[in-house]
Design an enzyme around this catalytic site. Structure first.
Site, PDB file in Angstrom:
ATOM      1  N   LYS A  89       0.920  -1.168   0.502  1.00  0.00           N
ATOM      2  CA  LYS A  89       0.033  -0.099   0.131  1.00  0.00           C
ATOM      3  C   LYS A  89       0.843   1.928  -0.295  1.00  0.00           C
ATOM      4  O   LYS A  89       2.291   1.121   0.255  1.00  0.00           O
ATOM      5  CB  LYS A  89      -1.315  -0.301   0.694  1.00  0.00           C
ATOM      6  CG  LYS A  89      -2.233  -1.295   1.404  1.00  0.00           C
ATOM      7  CD  LYS A  89      -3.029  -1.416   2.193  1.00  0.00           C
ATOM      8  CE  LYS A  89      -2.807  -2.120   3.187  1.00  0.00           C
ATOM      9  NZ  LYS A  89      -3.988  -1.886   4.360  1.00  0.00           N
ATOM     10  N   TYR A 130     -12.471  -2.450  -1.426  1.00  0.00           N
ATOM     11  CA  TYR A 130     -13.290  -2.092  -0.208  1.00  0.00           C
ATOM     12  C   TYR A 130     -13.909  -2.480   0.271  1.00  0.00           C
ATOM     13  O   TYR A 130     -14.837  -1.952   1.476  1.00  0.00           O
ATOM     14  CB  TYR A 130     -12.015  -1.450   0.812  1.00  0.00           C
ATOM     15  CG  TYR A 130     -10.692  -1.368   1.507  1.00  0.00           C
ATOM     16  CD1 TYR A 130     -10.318  -2.575   1.914  1.00  0.00           C
ATOM     17  CD2 TYR A 130      -9.624  -0.385   1.400  1.00  0.00           C
ATOM     18  CE1 TYR A 130      -8.746  -3.027   2.582  1.00  0.00           C
ATOM     19  CE2 TYR A 130      -8.060  -0.855   1.545  1.00  0.00           C
ATOM     20  CZ  TYR A 130      -7.995  -2.054   1.883  1.00  0.00           C
ATOM     21  OH  TYR A 130      -6.574  -1.886   2.336  1.00  0.00           O
ATOM     22  N   ARG A 181      -1.181 -14.602   4.719  1.00  0.00           N
ATOM     23  CA  ARG A 181      -1.658 -13.373   5.722  1.00  0.00           C
ATOM     24  C   ARG A 181      -0.977 -14.176   7.216  1.00  0.00           C
ATOM     25  O   ARG A 181      -0.689 -13.094   7.219  1.00  0.00           O
ATOM     26  CB  ARG A 181      -2.988 -14.690   5.514  1.00  0.00           C
ATOM     27  CG  ARG A 181      -4.225 -14.055   4.540  1.00  0.00           C
ATOM     28  CD  ARG A 181      -4.590 -13.066   4.623  1.00  0.00           C
ATOM     29  NE  ARG A 181      -5.052 -12.037   6.212  1.00  0.00           N
ATOM     30  CZ  ARG A 181      -6.913 -11.769   6.290  1.00  0.00           C
ATOM     31  NH1 ARG A 181      -5.860 -10.022   5.143  1.00  0.00           N
ATOM     32  NH2 ARG A 181      -6.752 -11.185   7.592  1.00  0.00           N
ATOM     33  N   ASN A 241      -1.149  -0.474   7.711  1.00  0.00           N
ATOM     34  CA  ASN A 241      -0.213  -1.376   8.210  1.00  0.00           C
ATOM     35  C   ASN A 241       0.592  -2.283   7.136  1.00  0.00           C
ATOM     36  O   ASN A 241       0.231  -3.513   6.831  1.00  0.00           O
ATOM     37  CB  ASN A 241      -1.514  -2.046   8.383  1.00  0.00           C
ATOM     38  CG  ASN A 241      -2.931  -2.589   7.802  1.00  0.00           C
ATOM     39  OD1 ASN A 241      -2.860  -1.736   6.099  1.00  0.00           O
ATOM     40  ND2 ASN A 241      -3.641  -3.434   8.554  1.00  0.00           N
ATOM     41  N   GLU A 261     -10.327 -10.170  -5.872  1.00  0.00           N
ATOM     42  CA  GLU A 261      -9.545  -9.547  -5.873  1.00  0.00           C
ATOM     43  C   GLU A 261      -8.521  -9.140  -7.287  1.00  0.00           C
ATOM     44  O   GLU A 261      -8.127  -8.318  -7.804  1.00  0.00           O
ATOM     45  CB  GLU A 261      -8.924  -8.880  -4.988  1.00  0.00           C
ATOM     46  CG  GLU A 261      -9.483  -8.689  -3.740  1.00  0.00           C
ATOM     47  CD  GLU A 261      -8.739  -9.589  -1.611  1.00  0.00           C
ATOM     48  OE1 GLU A 261      -7.913  -9.225  -2.460  1.00  0.00           O
ATOM     49  OE2 GLU A 261     -10.118  -9.000  -0.889  1.00  0.00           O
ATOM     50  N   HIS A 298      -2.124  -5.680   1.890  1.00  0.00           N
ATOM     51  CA  HIS A 298      -2.825  -6.222   1.739  1.00  0.00           C
ATOM     52  C   HIS A 298      -2.747  -7.569   1.442  1.00  0.00           C
ATOM     53  O   HIS A 298      -2.372  -7.990   1.081  1.00  0.00           O
ATOM     54  CB  HIS A 298      -4.193  -5.589   0.661  1.00  0.00           C
ATOM     55  CG  HIS A 298      -5.440  -6.483   0.841  1.00  0.00           C
ATOM     56  ND1 HIS A 298      -6.373  -6.237   1.629  1.00  0.00           N
ATOM     57  CD2 HIS A 298      -5.498  -7.393  -0.437  1.00  0.00           C
ATOM     58  CE1 HIS A 298      -7.277  -7.358   1.164  1.00  0.00           C
ATOM     59  NE2 HIS A 298      -6.616  -8.025  -0.407  1.00  0.00           N
TER      60      HIS A 298
HETATM   61  P1  DAT Z   1      -6.900  -7.075   6.606  1.00  0.00           P
HETATM   62  O1  DAT Z   1      -6.319  -5.864   5.990  1.00  0.00           O
HETATM   63  O2  DAT Z   1      -5.677  -7.369   8.308  1.00  0.00           O
HETATM   64  O3  DAT Z   1      -7.297  -8.019   6.008  1.00  0.00           O
HETATM   65  P2  DAT Z   1      -9.356  -5.961   7.386  1.00  0.00           P
HETATM   66  O4  DAT Z   1      -9.779  -6.678   6.030  1.00  0.00           O
HETATM   67  O5  DAT Z   1     -10.483  -6.201   8.372  1.00  0.00           O
HETATM   68  O6  DAT Z   1      -7.911  -6.550   7.528  1.00  0.00           O
HETATM   69  O7  DAT Z   1      -9.370  -4.284   6.891  1.00  0.00           O
HETATM   70  C1  DAT Z   1      -8.835  -3.620   6.028  1.00  0.00           C
HETATM   71  C2  DAT Z   1      -8.028  -2.125   6.337  1.00  0.00           C
HETATM   72  O8  DAT Z   1      -9.149  -1.356   6.478  1.00  0.00           O
HETATM   73  C3  DAT Z   1      -7.492  -2.783   7.485  1.00  0.00           C
HETATM   74  O9  DAT Z   1      -5.866  -3.368   6.685  1.00  0.00           O
HETATM   75  C4  DAT Z   1      -6.561  -1.468   7.417  1.00  0.00           C
HETATM   76  C5  DAT Z   1      -9.176  -1.030   7.687  1.00  0.00           C
HETATM   77  N1  DAT Z   1      -9.061  -1.425   9.122  1.00  0.00           N
HETATM   78  C6  DAT Z   1      -9.799  -2.327   9.442  1.00  0.00           C
HETATM   79  N2  DAT Z   1     -10.364  -2.053  10.746  1.00  0.00           N
HETATM   80  C7  DAT Z   1      -9.646  -0.336  11.504  1.00  0.00           C
HETATM   81  C8  DAT Z   1     -10.250  -0.018  12.364  1.00  0.00           C
HETATM   82  N3  DAT Z   1     -10.614   0.045  13.405  1.00  0.00           N
HETATM   83  N4  DAT Z   1     -10.238   1.657  11.884  1.00  0.00           N
HETATM   84  C9  DAT Z   1      -9.879   1.970  11.240  1.00  0.00           C
HETATM   85  N5  DAT Z   1      -9.171   1.200   9.099  1.00  0.00           N
HETATM   86  C10 DAT Z   1      -8.997  -0.108   9.707  1.00  0.00           C
HETATM   87 MG    MG Z   2      -8.360  -7.995   5.246  1.00  0.00          MG
END
Ligand code: DAT
Ligand code: MG
Length: 150
Positions: free
Chosen positions: A9, A49, A85, A112, A126, A115
């Site tokens: 990212k 997303y 993952r 973070n 995706e 992805h």
């Molecule tokens: P991942 O990237 O570990 O699959 P996810 O699919 O739950 O996590 O969420 C997608 C992205 O959204 C994640 O990389 C960062 C953001 N995100 C998730 N939860 C969040 C939160 N509580 N506050 C802010 N950003 C968040």
């Molecule tokens: Mg995710």
């Protein structure tokens, strides 16, 4: 064999961690099937997303993903989705285990770095979102028998 979509990212590109992060996937033994640097637009970020559309952090997340270039790649290997993952680590960089990409380089939930698709089904959609079919390569790395076994 499975394929998974990985995004390095905009924070990963801005922090010049592309080679470090890509290297971890490569060293694990996953094969590169596709790779490109691109600037995601709002439509692409929103579709990527889409599952988080209703979450309060969605606008900020889309803004983040469109704020600079992203390196998109497809990796292939046995159990590639789960393997990637596990290398990536927990969503919140502050809580991700040391040794994982996020555990070693991230402190933020949103920023973070990387992805990774969370299921084989989502990986397929995706990959189709980020790549045209002709952008995917198929080749057998010469060391495959040593990495994957027989
Ligand atoms: P991942 O990237 O570990 O699959 P996810 O699919 O739950 O996590 O969420 C997608 C992205 O959204 C994640 O990389 C960062 C953001 N995100 C998730 N939860 C969040 C939160 N509580 N506050 C802010 N950003 C968040
Ligand atoms: Mg995710």
């Amino acid at each position: 064999m499975e394929r998974t979509l990985i995004l390095l990212k905009p924070d990963c590109v801005q922090r010049r961690l592309v080679s470090e992060v890509l290297g971890r996937f490569e060293r694990k033994g996953l094969r590169l099937a596709a790779l490109k640097l691109l600037q995601a637009d709002k439509a692409l970020a929103e579709r990527h997303y889409a599952v988080h559309r209703e979450r309060p952090f969605f606008p900020s997340l889309v803004q983040f993903l469109t704020s600079g270039p992203t390196v998109a790649l497809v990796l292939e290997g046995p159990n590639a989705v789960v393997v990637a993952r596990n290398l990536i680590g927990a969503t919140d960089g502050a809580k991700a285990a040391p040794g994982t990409i996020r555990g070693d380089f991230a402190l933020s939930v949103q920023n973070n770095l990387v992805h990774g698709s969370d299921s084989v089904e989502n990986a397929q959609s995706e990959i189709a979102l980020w790549f045209k079919p002709e952008e995917l390569t198929s080749f057998q790395p010469v060391d495959a028998p040593w990495v994957v076994g027989s």
